[in-house]
Enzyme design. Structure first.
Site, PDB file in Angstrom:
ATOM      1  N   HIS A 184      46.992  48.615  34.726  1.00  0.00           N
ATOM      2  CA  HIS A 184      46.585  48.749  33.337  1.00  0.00           C
ATOM      3  C   HIS A 184      45.352  47.898  33.048  1.00  0.00           C
ATOM      4  O   HIS A 184      45.436  46.677  32.996  1.00  0.00           O
ATOM      5  CB  HIS A 184      47.754  48.320  32.446  1.00  0.00           C
ATOM      6  CG  HIS A 184      47.547  48.533  30.992  1.00  0.00           C
ATOM      7  ND1 HIS A 184      47.640  47.517  30.073  1.00  0.00           N
ATOM      8  CD2 HIS A 184      47.241  49.649  30.287  1.00  0.00           C
ATOM      9  CE1 HIS A 184      47.432  47.991  28.866  1.00  0.00           C
ATOM     10  NE2 HIS A 184      47.188  49.287  28.968  1.00  0.00           N
ATOM     11  N   GLU A 216      43.012  51.824  35.964  1.00  0.00           N
ATOM     12  CA  GLU A 216      42.831  52.499  34.679  1.00  0.00           C
ATOM     13  C   GLU A 216      41.647  51.927  33.910  1.00  0.00           C
ATOM     14  O   GLU A 216      41.762  50.870  33.289  1.00  0.00           O
ATOM     15  CB  GLU A 216      44.093  52.367  33.830  1.00  0.00           C
ATOM     16  CG  GLU A 216      44.033  53.184  32.551  1.00  0.00           C
ATOM     17  CD  GLU A 216      44.535  52.425  31.324  1.00  0.00           C
ATOM     18  OE1 GLU A 216      44.777  53.102  30.307  1.00  0.00           O
ATOM     19  OE2 GLU A 216      44.654  51.194  31.366  1.00  0.00           O
ATOM     20  N   GLU A 238      37.663  50.277  53.138  1.00  0.00           N
ATOM     21  CA  GLU A 238      38.180  49.014  53.670  1.00  0.00           C
ATOM     22  C   GLU A 238      39.660  49.096  54.025  1.00  0.00           C
ATOM     23  O   GLU A 238      40.092  48.574  55.061  1.00  0.00           O
ATOM     24  CB  GLU A 238      37.971  47.918  52.631  1.00  0.00           C
ATOM     25  CG  GLU A 238      38.566  46.566  52.985  1.00  0.00           C
ATOM     26  CD  GLU A 238      38.481  45.578  51.841  1.00  0.00           C
ATOM     27  OE1 GLU A 238      39.433  44.801  51.653  1.00  0.00           O
ATOM     28  OE2 GLU A 238      37.458  45.591  51.116  1.00  0.00           O
ATOM     29  N   HIS A 291      38.146  48.234  26.434  1.00  0.00           N
ATOM     30  CA  HIS A 291      39.353  48.706  25.769  1.00  0.00           C
ATOM     31  C   HIS A 291      39.017  49.414  24.463  1.00  0.00           C
ATOM     32  O   HIS A 291      39.658  50.393  24.081  1.00  0.00           O
ATOM     33  CB  HIS A 291      40.294  47.524  25.503  1.00  0.00           C
ATOM     34  CG  HIS A 291      41.502  47.886  24.705  1.00  0.00           C
ATOM     35  ND1 HIS A 291      42.319  48.948  25.028  1.00  0.00           N
ATOM     36  CD2 HIS A 291      42.041  47.323  23.585  1.00  0.00           C
ATOM     37  CE1 HIS A 291      43.308  49.025  24.152  1.00  0.00           C
ATOM     38  NE2 HIS A 291      43.156  48.065  23.265  1.00  0.00           N
ATOM     39  N   ASP A 347      39.361  52.212  30.604  1.00  0.00           N
ATOM     40  CA  ASP A 347      39.137  52.811  29.290  1.00  0.00           C
ATOM     41  C   ASP A 347      37.635  52.985  29.125  1.00  0.00           C
ATOM     42  O   ASP A 347      36.871  52.042  29.359  1.00  0.00           O
ATOM     43  CB  ASP A 347      39.661  51.909  28.180  1.00  0.00           C
ATOM     44  CG  ASP A 347      41.169  51.741  28.206  1.00  0.00           C
ATOM     45  OD1 ASP A 347      41.852  52.599  28.791  1.00  0.00           O
ATOM     46  OD2 ASP A 347      41.660  50.749  27.640  1.00  0.00           O
TER      47      ASP A 347
END
Length: 338
Positions: A6, A33, A132, A48, A35
């Protein structure tokens, strides 16, 4: 269960920085994730919110003082500094800072070290880490306030898809989910890409582009069928998935019946973010029993979980971390156990 980092490993680094994303990948997250919002010159960057006073040092930059303003975003007045008032070059002068210093004071040690990353840089990081590690690392972008941005000339849905397709992310098997709290942008995306789509739903409020409709209204049997016509999953508030005592609601079962996955948000360690029954007595910023919350979500049958601390979540998924606390209705049984 998929582990979605998140905003990166936001429990350990300032959110939406390359450092947070890289740490999450190193900790074993399946997806990271970002935004996404737009700059004035049409570049997608990770924040965000488009209002950046809480996540950058813009308030300490005298040269930008005059850009402090108030905007109407999704029906609410918001005051501060906004990405759409800065070119990418101007935004690059700023440095990221911890958004929740009162709960995560340890993260303030990293304030001022990192720039605001672009989507292109995030994709480059993912490609490098895949080379990697030899494993696939997914992208789980959210387009923020897409109707607002469309009103000022930035179609985030189209901008995102064009960039993802150009980077080789195409088709239902690509390691990508695109998410939004709004409905029309997802319906538009369903027409222009085969990448998987996620309708975000909260226990409160409703989509900004459909005034008068609540998310809870969208989640009855017919509403889930309607969502399934354009999306592959719902990204659901934990409060919609679990009752106050920790027992599962009917949402996961109903969503699965409609052929929708359920991705739960958000698994965080601090008491401030946990259901009351899982908190300890050590203060808002202290760790509660978030591992038991993971177990409850697993028991409820969710397909993925957004986590601020991916390492902990990956370890719980592997069964190497446990919580000794019990709930009033008895022990939690992990899926697959007798």
């Amino acid at each position: 269960m998929l582990v979605i980092a998140h905003r990166g490993a936001s429990g350990e680094r300032p959110e939406h920085t390359l450092a947070a994303y890289e740490l999450a990948i190193d900790q074993g997250a399946d997806f990271i994730e970002p935004d996404l919002v737009a700059t004035s010159d049409g570049v997608l960057v990770a924040r965000h919110e488009n209002e950046i006073s809480g996540t950058t040092d813009v308030g300490q930059r005298p040269d930008y003082a005059a850009r402090h303003t108030t905007r109407m975003i999704d029906g609410e007045e918001v005051t501060g500094w906004f990405t759409e008032d800065f070119t990418l070059a101007e935004l690059r002068i700023l440095r990221a800072r911890e958004r929740l210093p009162e709960l995560r004071p340890q993260n303030t040690a990293f304030d001022g070290l990192y720039q605001v990353p672009t989507l292109a840089e995030i994709i480059a990081l993912v490609r490098a880490k895949e080379a990697e590690t030899g494993r696939t690392i997914g992208l789980y972008p959210e387009i923020k306030h897409p109707s607002y941005f469309a009103s000022i000339g930035h179609d985030l849905a189209v901008m995102l898809v064009e960039q993802l397709h150009a980077a080789g992310y195409e088709g239902v098997d690509a390691p990508v989910f695109i998410q939004s709290f709004e409905v029309a942008p997802l319906q538009k995306l369903d027409m222009i890409t085969d990448l998987r789509l996620v309708q975000l739903v909260s226990a409160d409020g409703g989509p900004a582009d459909i005034p008068g409709v609540t998310y809870r209204f969208m989640l009855d049997a017919q509403g889930l069928i309607t969502i399934a016509a354009y999306a592959d999953a719902i990204g659901a508030d934990v409060r919609l998935i679990l009752s106050e005592d920790g027992r599962p609601t009917s949402l996961v079962q109903s969503a699965h019946f409609a052929n929708l996955q359920v991705h739960a948000w958000t698994l965080r360690p601090e008491n401030a973010f946990l259901p009351e029954i899982l908190r300890t007595a050590d203060g808002q910023g202290a760790a509660g029993c978030d591992d038991l919350l993971f177990s409850l979500l697993d028991h409820a049958g969710v397909d993925a979980v957004f986590a601020d601390n991916p390492r902990r979540t990956v370890e719980w998924r592997a069964g190497t971390r446990q919580c000794a606390r019990a709930l009033p209705f008895g022990p939690v049984i992990r899926r697959g156990e007798p």
